[in-house]
Design an enzyme around this catalytic site. Structure first.
Site: not given
Ligand code: EPU
Length: 438
Positions: A23-24, A121, A126, A311, A333, A419
């Site tokens: 998915k990701n 989620c 976030r 995850d 995380v 999802r």
């Molecule tokens: N963060 C910030 N500011 C930002 C972006 C991120 O502070 O602008 C913080 C977040 O709040 C968090 C940390 O950085 O504390 C890590 O967030 P990251 O950006 O790595 O996560 P993401 O890209 O939003 C993806 C996956 C998540 C998975 C995370 C970590 C997708 C669509 N989502 O999220 O997947 O947990 O990376 O591996 O790729 C899931 O599949 O259930 C899911 C939540």
């Protein structure tokens, strides 16, 4: 389709299932196709709602999207990309986090982008500050609007040097999708290096991009003027594979996960073995089973790759309620990913959450008001309950708990699980689970 699942628990899950593309990764590769001036083909695409959301957004921007769902083949034709109406895009507000990744590709193709307010989620704040900082560093102008944000680039997008405060997956993808066609060279320090990101880099390279991944989380991108299409088979979903592995452990079952790949799951497999789970790696998948006897408690910390994925944490915690002794899980995380444990406690689990960083190093959430460490005491038999699914992974974990519990549980809000878990009710049936979706 009903949003309620009645689960008659207490039966070990046993049988064979298949996981398809991650998915990701799949959703990001779909966005990458927007950068190309020729059609692309993505294989191993699962039927999950996130793919539907991104398909709709691509169509709104003039991209031809054709999915052979059975074969898992997605054809994307971005030759007639066009601006979409803000009101049409706004319909997708709150449905996913992927739209934020449309910024760079749309600005490159159309000179501007409108991005709806994001969903995803509820596992923490976030924020998107890293994304917006990156876009601004490239020279983009970001305006907050009523239903989302508007991005323009009056002087084009130019390569830059950036260091992330934290190796964010999404921010690294934002940078890649923007830098590949920006003018000049971009250097990113403290980049995320998850396997899904490496697969996205492979896709971009197939399209004509020049990207190098150096040691110590440094990524360098040399912008090019034009990108073509790609043909690519998505890497398998290691989160889904680990979720089924945890389900096998929690229910005392035996599940063969076809499609699961060892190299991307090594950290999970080490923990699975330490807890007392057994696994066998074959050429086309991994068999996970509970070998009998007691499971063992562990101390665990989630982290960015190559650490233990956040995850993976939620499904595993359900299995840890069946392990002998005290397990400690430190979530580093997301600041708020233990909300789902409340329902487990209601089912008979003994889980206490703490603000302190337990069992590991101080993390970003220490000394703040976040319950981001959990102590799980087991084994505790689980009993059936009425549960409301809180988020994707937490919801799947509740499902595992209901399957492990004696009696009939009512699990509500299960559409959230669609999802990210392809045909999970079909897979549950294949594994001998007893349930109905009234
Ligand atoms: N963060 C910030 N500011 C930002 C972006 C991120 O502070 O602008 C913080 C977040 O709040 C968090 C940390 O950085 O504390 C890590 O967030 P990251 O950006 O790595 O996560 P993401 O890209 O939003 C993806 C996956 C998540 C998975 C995370 C970590 C997708 C669509 N989502 O999220 O997947 O947990 O990376 O591996 O790729 C899931 O599949 O259930 C899911 C939540």
């Amino acid at each position: 389709m009903s949003d309620l699942l009645l689960v008659h628990g207490g039966t070990p899950l046993s049988g064979e299932i298949t996981v398809r593309g991650a998915k990701n990764f799949v959703s990001k590769a779909m966005v990458a196709a927007l950068l190309g001036e020729e059609p692309s083909e993505l294989r191993n695409v699962p039927q999950i709602r996130d793919v539907g959301v991104v398909s709709d957004l691509l169509r709104l921007h003039g991209v031809g999207v054709e999915l052979d769902a059975e074969a898992g083949v997605l054809r994307l034709d971005p030759r007639d990309v066009e601006s979409a109406h803000v009101s049409d895009i706004g319909v997708h507000a709150g449905s996913s986090r992927i739209p934020i990744l449309f910024c760079g590709p749309l600005v490159h193709r159309l000179g501007e982008a409108f991005i709806p307010d994001l969903g995803g989620c509820r596992i923490g704040d976030r924020p998107i500050n890293y994304h917006l900082d990156i876009l601004r560093k490239f020279g983009a102008v970001v305006d907050k609007m009523e239903l989302g944000i508007r991005i323009t680039a009056p002087h084009g997008l130019a390569g830059t040097k950036i260091e992330l405060p934290y190796p964010s997956v999404g921010a690294t993808e934002q940078l890649l999708l923007t830098a590949v066609r920006a003018q000049g060279i971009t250097e990113l320090r403290n980049a995320a290096i998850e396997p899904e990101i490496m697969d996205l880099i492979a896709v971009l390279q197939k399209m004509g991009a020049i990207i190098s991944v150096d040691t110590d989380r440094v990524i360098r991108v040399e912008g090019v003027e034009r990108l073509g299409g790609f043909r690519h088979t998505a890497l398998p979903d290691r989160i889904e594979a680990a979720s089924w592995a945890s389900a096998a452990l929690a229910t005392g079952g035996d599940i063969v996960v076809h499609g699961a790949k060892q190299p991307d799951m090594m950290t999970f497999l080490n923990v699975f073995r330490k807890v007392g789970g057994a696994f066998d790696v074959t050429d086309d998948g991994i068999r996970f089973w509970h070998p009998g006897g007691d499971l063992r408690s562990i101390v665990l910390e989630t982290d960015v790759h190559p650490g233990f994925m956040t995850d993976w944490q939620q499904p595993l915690v359900v299995a840890l309620t069946q392990a002998r002794g005290l397990s400690i899980v430190h979530e580093t995380v997301y600041e708020n990913r233990f909300g789902f444990t409340e329902a487990l406690v209601g089912m008979g689990a003994t889980i206490q959450v703490y603000r302190e960083c337990l069992g590991g190093l101080e993390c970003r959430f220490g000394q703040r008001n976040f319950f981001h460490s959990a102590v799980i005491s087991g084994p505790t038999p689980l009993r059936a309950a009425d549960i409301e699914v809180p988020d994707l992974r937490g919801g799947f974990s509740h499902l595992i708990a209901a399957l492990a519990a004696r009696g009939t549980s009512a699990v509500r809000g299960i559409n959230l699980i669609d999802r990210g878990y392809e045909d999970f009710t079909g897979k549950l049936s294949a594994l001998g689970a007893r349930f109905s979706r009234p």
